[in-house]
Design an enzyme around this catalytic site. Structure first.
Site, PDB file in Angstrom:
ATOM      1  N   GLN A   1       0.846  -1.193   0.000  1.00  0.00           N
ATOM      2  CA  GLN A   1       0.000   0.000   0.000  1.00  0.00           C
ATOM      3  C   GLN A   1       0.885   1.249   0.000  1.00  0.00           C
ATOM      4  O   GLN A   1       1.738   1.418   0.877  1.00  0.00           O
ATOM      5  CB  GLN A   1      -0.922  -0.018   1.206  1.00  0.00           C
ATOM      6  CG  GLN A   1      -1.721  -1.311   1.345  1.00  0.00           C
ATOM      7  CD  GLN A   1      -2.769  -1.480   0.273  1.00  0.00           C
ATOM      8  OE1 GLN A   1      -3.814  -0.841   0.283  1.00  0.00           O
ATOM      9  NE2 GLN A   1      -2.494  -2.368  -0.681  1.00  0.00           N
TER      10      GLN A   1
ATOM     11  N   ALA B   1     -11.622   0.983   5.233  1.00  0.00           N
ATOM     12  CA  ALA B   1     -10.640   0.325   4.375  1.00  0.00           C
ATOM     13  C   ALA B   1      -9.920   1.326   3.477  1.00  0.00           C
ATOM     14  O   ALA B   1     -10.226   2.525   3.464  1.00  0.00           O
ATOM     15  CB  ALA B   1     -11.320  -0.754   3.549  1.00  0.00           C
ATOM     16  N   HIS B   2      -8.966   0.798   2.686  1.00  0.00           N
ATOM     17  CA  HIS B   2      -8.116   1.672   1.884  1.00  0.00           C
ATOM     18  C   HIS B   2      -8.912   2.418   0.815  1.00  0.00           C
ATOM     19  O   HIS B   2      -9.860   1.918   0.237  1.00  0.00           O
ATOM     20  CB  HIS B   2      -6.954   0.894   1.249  1.00  0.00           C
ATOM     21  CG  HIS B   2      -7.368  -0.283   0.420  1.00  0.00           C
ATOM     22  ND1 HIS B   2      -6.476  -1.202  -0.068  1.00  0.00           N
ATOM     23  CD2 HIS B   2      -8.574  -0.699  -0.011  1.00  0.00           C
ATOM     24  CE1 HIS B   2      -7.112  -2.119  -0.753  1.00  0.00           C
ATOM     25  NE2 HIS B   2      -8.384  -1.829  -0.744  1.00  0.00           N
ATOM     26  N   ASN B   3      -8.486   3.670   0.599  1.00  0.00           N
ATOM     27  CA  ASN B   3      -9.044   4.555  -0.433  1.00  0.00           C
ATOM     28  C   ASN B   3     -10.471   5.024  -0.145  1.00  0.00           C
ATOM     29  O   ASN B   3     -11.095   5.661  -0.997  1.00  0.00           O
ATOM     30  CB  ASN B   3      -9.007   3.899  -1.823  1.00  0.00           C
ATOM     31  CG  ASN B   3      -7.609   3.485  -2.233  1.00  0.00           C
ATOM     32  OD1 ASN B   3      -7.260   2.316  -2.125  1.00  0.00           O
ATOM     33  ND2 ASN B   3      -6.801   4.425  -2.677  1.00  0.00           N
TER      34      ASN B   3
END
Length: 368
Positions: free
Chosen positions: A197, A238-240
């Protein structure tokens, strides 16, 4: 420590009716207040409780002032509940410690503003910036290149990584992780291949994040939590993910990757929001909502089933299974056939009733 009603009224932009130099020592509920305390009356439905209260002073609205002014001292405001919220900060516990603990590990390149407090065994990494009047509790870990604004409140065992940027007046409660690695893996030949990431986390001003939350860094783009967002305990972001201004998220909610949530939304507890969705501004989800598609229109949304007694629930489950086993098209055709039969029966019954109806001036019935 006690405060005069004059001091308190200035803080909440209110007007004192009574002795402005009367001092109170605590902010309490109507039922628990003593003559040395102040309580608030949040609407007419609490009027009888207010009359029975022993509070030395009450926070009231203008429309209730005349009904309570003979009872005790009053602080009159436009919104008693807002005034209560503002006043809690006066009576809340102050810092548990000041200065910088000897056991704290602070990198020489870190920049600390005035009046920053850092507790025992905190770790402040390379090129970290922490604004004035911030409080970093014991055992906090702040990784390299993290930037934190002024008046931050970072509780024990919080970890902040991934070059996160955090605005002013942000509160992050114990055991939360900001900038942890997102859940990204590429499937190939029966195996999962980890995706490193590379994004960051950006948190705006006056954000509150509860305890035991996880805010993942972005895969490439940043994870963004905008100004005024409030997040309860045990929430996964979560990511983004992007969360708009002043959105509120209740406990045990899960937001999957790359979902964008608008401003002024309210997400009920234990909700699950799938990835790569777009949620419009001013959307409200009730508790335990399962969101599997984008929402483009503001409004209230719910999913799941309401609570039933256990026996009734088991019967309902049997019905759900039977529905799932029967194709919907077949079910609709059967409903259409049954509806047609009912119409025919009703029509036939109407004809029979008409044939049997007596006619006073005619001995014969009409032939149909």
């Amino acid at each position: 420590m006690s405060y005069s009603l004059e001091q308190l009224s200035r803080h909440v932009q209110g007007t004192v009716y009574g002795d402005s130099q009367f001092h109170v020592s605590k902010l309490r509920s109507l039922g628990q207040a003593t003559p040395h305390d102040i309580a608030f009356v949040n609407g007419e439905k609490y009027l009888e409780q207010a009359r029975q209260s022993k509070a030395g002073a009450l926070i009231v609205s203008k429309d209730l002032m005349s009904l309570l002014q003979d009872q005790c001292h009053l602080v009159v405001v436009d919104s008693p509940y807002l005034a209560f919220a503002q006043m809690t900060h006066i009576f809340s516990d102050q810092r548990e410690f000041t200065g910088i603990a000897d056991t704290a590990s602070i990198h020489p390149t870190a920049q600390l503003g005035e009046n920053v407090a850092i507790g025992d065994y905190a770790v402040i990494g390379e090129n970290v910036e922490i604004g004035a009047n911030s409080c970093i509790f014991p055992h906090v870990h702040i990784g390299k290149n993290v930037s934190i604004g002024h008046s931050a409140w970072i509780e024990s065992h919080v970890s902040i990584f991934a070059e996160a940027t955090i605005g002013d007046q942000v509160r992050i409660h114990a055991n939360t992780v900001v900038g942890s690695e997102g859940f990204g893996f590429a499937p190939y030949q029966g195996r999962w291949h980890r995706i490193a990431q590379l994004g960051r986390v950006r948190i705006g001003h006056q954000v509150r994040i509860g305890s035991n939350c996880s805010i993942d860094r972005g895969a490439l783009d940043d994870t963004v939590i905008d100004d005024g967002v409030i997040i309860d305990n045990l929430v996964q972001v979560a990511h983004n993910v992007q969360i708009g201004k002043h959105t509120a998220i209740a406990a045990n909610t899960v937001i999957a990757g790359s979902t964008s949530i608008g401003a002024h939304c309210i997400i009920g507890g234990a909700s699950a929001i799938a990835g790569h969705l777009t949620i419009a501004d001013q959307v409200q989800f009730t508790g335990m909502s399962m969101v599997t598609k984008s929402i483009h229109q503001a409004g209230n949304y719910s999913s799941g089933t309401g609570l039933l007694e256990s026996t009734a629930w088991r019967k309902a489950v049997v019905g759900f299974r039977q529905l799932s086993e029967m194709p919907i098209n077949k079910l609709l055709k059967q409903i259409k056939v049954l509806t047609s039969r009912i119409d025919q029966l009703e029509s036939h019954q109407t004809v029979e009733q008409a044939n049997e109806r007596p006619y006073p001036n005619d001995d014969t019935k009409p032939k149909l």
